[in-house]
Design a protein around this motif. Structure first.
Motif, PDB file in Angstrom:
ATOM      1  N   ASN A   1      76.862  37.953  79.285  1.00  0.00           N
ATOM      2  CA  ASN A   1      76.614  39.322  79.831  1.00  0.00           C
ATOM      3  C   ASN A   1      77.779  39.980  80.397  1.00  0.00           C
ATOM      4  O   ASN A   1      78.512  38.957  81.209  1.00  0.00           O
ATOM      5  N   THR A   2      77.202  41.483  80.838  1.00  0.00           N
ATOM      6  CA  THR A   2      78.449  42.423  80.986  1.00  0.00           C
ATOM      7  C   THR A   2      77.837  43.237  81.879  1.00  0.00           C
ATOM      8  O   THR A   2      77.067  43.190  82.284  1.00  0.00           O
ATOM      9  N   PHE A   3      79.206  43.045  82.748  1.00  0.00           N
ATOM     10  CA  PHE A   3      78.784  44.515  84.080  1.00  0.00           C
ATOM     11  C   PHE A   3      80.115  45.052  84.503  1.00  0.00           C
ATOM     12  O   PHE A   3      80.992  44.670  83.843  1.00  0.00           O
ATOM     13  N   THR A   4      79.775  45.930  85.136  1.00  0.00           N
ATOM     14  CA  THR A   4      80.669  47.165  84.599  1.00  0.00           C
ATOM     15  C   THR A   4      80.603  47.839  85.620  1.00  0.00           C
ATOM     16  O   THR A   4      79.681  47.863  87.371  1.00  0.00           O
ATOM     17  N   VAL A   5      81.674  47.574  86.688  1.00  0.00           N
ATOM     18  CA  VAL A   5      81.590  48.180  88.028  1.00  0.00           C
ATOM     19  C   VAL A   5      82.674  49.567  88.326  1.00  0.00           C
ATOM     20  O   VAL A   5      83.654  50.069  87.091  1.00  0.00           O
ATOM     21  N   THR A   6      82.167  50.883  88.715  1.00  0.00           N
ATOM     22  CA  THR A   6      82.709  51.568  88.583  1.00  0.00           C
ATOM     23  C   THR A   6      82.522  52.763  90.163  1.00  0.00           C
ATOM     24  O   THR A   6      81.636  52.193  91.356  1.00  0.00           O
ATOM     25  N   ALA A   7      84.069  52.588  90.521  1.00  0.00           N
ATOM     26  CA  ALA A   7      84.565  53.474  92.186  1.00  0.00           C
ATOM     27  C   ALA A   7      84.570  54.824  92.171  1.00  0.00           C
ATOM     28  O   ALA A   7      85.573  55.418  91.113  1.00  0.00           O
ATOM     29  N   THR A   8      84.463  55.449  92.867  1.00  0.00           N
ATOM     30  CA  THR A   8      84.020  56.947  92.933  1.00  0.00           C
ATOM     31  C   THR A   8      84.541  57.212  94.315  1.00  0.00           C
ATOM     32  O   THR A   8      84.312  57.264  95.447  1.00  0.00           O
ATOM     33  N   THR A   9      86.242  58.065  94.641  1.00  0.00           N
ATOM     34  CA  THR A   9      86.480  58.422  95.405  1.00  0.00           C
ATOM     35  C   THR A   9      87.167  59.353  95.492  1.00  0.00           C
ATOM     36  O   THR A   9      87.335  60.496  94.601  1.00  0.00           O
ATOM     37  N   THR A  10      87.934  60.236  97.173  1.00  0.00           N
ATOM     38  CA  THR A  10      88.556  61.544  96.702  1.00  0.00           C
ATOM     39  C   THR A  10      90.102  61.006  95.972  1.00  0.00           C
ATOM     40  O   THR A  10      91.076  62.464  95.994  1.00  0.00           O
ATOM     41  N   ASN A  11      90.433  60.033  95.822  1.00  0.00           N
ATOM     42  CA  ASN A  11      92.012  59.529  95.377  1.00  0.00           C
ATOM     43  C   ASN A  11      91.841  59.043  94.203  1.00  0.00           C
ATOM     44  O   ASN A  11      91.561  58.084  94.467  1.00  0.00           O
ATOM     45  N   LYS A  12      92.215  59.663  92.836  1.00  0.00           N
ATOM     46  CA  LYS A  12      92.569  59.137  91.242  1.00  0.00           C
ATOM     47  C   LYS A  12      92.963  58.006  91.311  1.00  0.00           C
ATOM     48  O   LYS A  12      92.118  56.789  90.892  1.00  0.00           O
ATOM     49  N   TYR A  13      93.803  57.687  92.770  1.00  0.00           N
ATOM     50  CA  TYR A  13      95.104  55.610  93.012  1.00  0.00           C
ATOM     51  C   TYR A  13      93.510  54.654  93.303  1.00  0.00           C
ATOM     52  O   TYR A  13      93.095  53.552  92.745  1.00  0.00           O
ATOM     53  N   LEU A  14      92.773  55.658  94.072  1.00  0.00           N
ATOM     54  CA  LEU A  14      92.544  54.773  95.404  1.00  0.00           C
ATOM     55  C   LEU A  14      91.192  53.947  94.226  1.00  0.00           C
ATOM     56  O   LEU A  14      90.758  52.767  94.703  1.00  0.00           O
TER      57      LEU A  14
END
Length: 260
Positions: A169-182
């Protein structure tokens, strides 16, 4: 209920439509299509040029039902992955992630990774993305652009997708912010905290279920929302489809319009 004459009239209307007439009509009104597409193109270019850039980073984890396990173990693994998006986007878990990132102590004196520095020390990929050992001297506020790192901020930044193949079972988390490092930090923090969370809070005792973070998040230099090619293609498609639909409706209902 339609009368016989009305049915005949409607059939006649459809019968009278000739494809060649429609094409000829569209050719004579092609200037309208060109103008609308041009406006859409300008709008797409301005939107892409001036929109605040956002950056995405993804991290993926396996929840594995080990070989030789029972049907109960497999069901437990399936239930975990089905509940993962809800758990990760929940207030309790997001507050746990935010609290860990805000904590800049070197070590809390336990085995859990519950401080920002411990997260960096446990993840060479992330530490390297942030510039190496120098990153250990900075708090998370260096990357938040003045925003408060709260549970709601984490929730709004996250997208979670899941998939199941055999007993994996696989899950993928995608984080989206205005700072690439954050974005990179949040994506890695979520999978790191969730790996421990699964072991201590979710997996039933006695079940043979293991976890593996097989993809660590990296910082992306290209904004995810500033794709000129994609935005222009969408603008052209929308402009053509919408204009042609409107022209066809005008042709169908009122082909004697003086303007069109």
């Amino acid at each position: 209920m339609d009368t016989k004459n009305e049915k005949v009239k409607r059939k006649k209307v459809f019968k009278d439509i000739d494809v060649r007439d429609v094409l000829q009509y569209f050719l004579t009104k092609s200037w309208i299509i060109v103008i609308v597409v041009a406006v859409c193109l300008v709008a797409a270019i301005l939107y892409t040029a001036f929109i605040v850039p956002t950056y995405q980073s993804t991290s993926s984890m396996l929840i594995i039902t080990d070989e030789g396990t029972t049907t109960q173990d497999f069901s437990a693994g399936q239930q975990i992955i089905n509940n993962t998006p809800e758990v990760i986007k929940g207030n309790v878990f997001c507050e746990k992630v935010a609290k860990m990132l805000r904590n800049n102590e070197t070590d809390n004196g336990n085995d859990e990774i519950d401080t920002f520095k411990e997260l960096l020390n446990s993840n060479p990929t992330l530490l390297n993305e942030l510039g190496g050992n120098e990153a250990l001297d900075y708090p998370i506020s260096k990357y938040t652009d003045g925003k408060a790192l709260t549970a709601s901020f984490i929730q709004n930044a996250l997208t979670v997708t899941t998939s199941t193949t055999n007993a994996k079972n696989t899950f993928t988390v995608t984080a989206t912010t205005t700072n690439k490092y954050l974005s990179c930090i949040i994506a890695n923090a979520v999978t790191t905290v969730y790996e421990e969370y699964v072991k201590t809070e979710i997996v039933p005792k006695g079940t043979n279920i293991s976890t593996d973070i097989f993809k660590r998040g990296t910082a992306q230099d290209t904004p995810s929302n500033k794709n000129f090619t994609k935005n222009i293609a969408i603008a052209v498609a929308v402009g053509v489809v919408v204009t042609c639909a409107i022209l066809f409706m005008i042709f169908f209902f009122d082909d004697k319009s003086s303007f069109f």
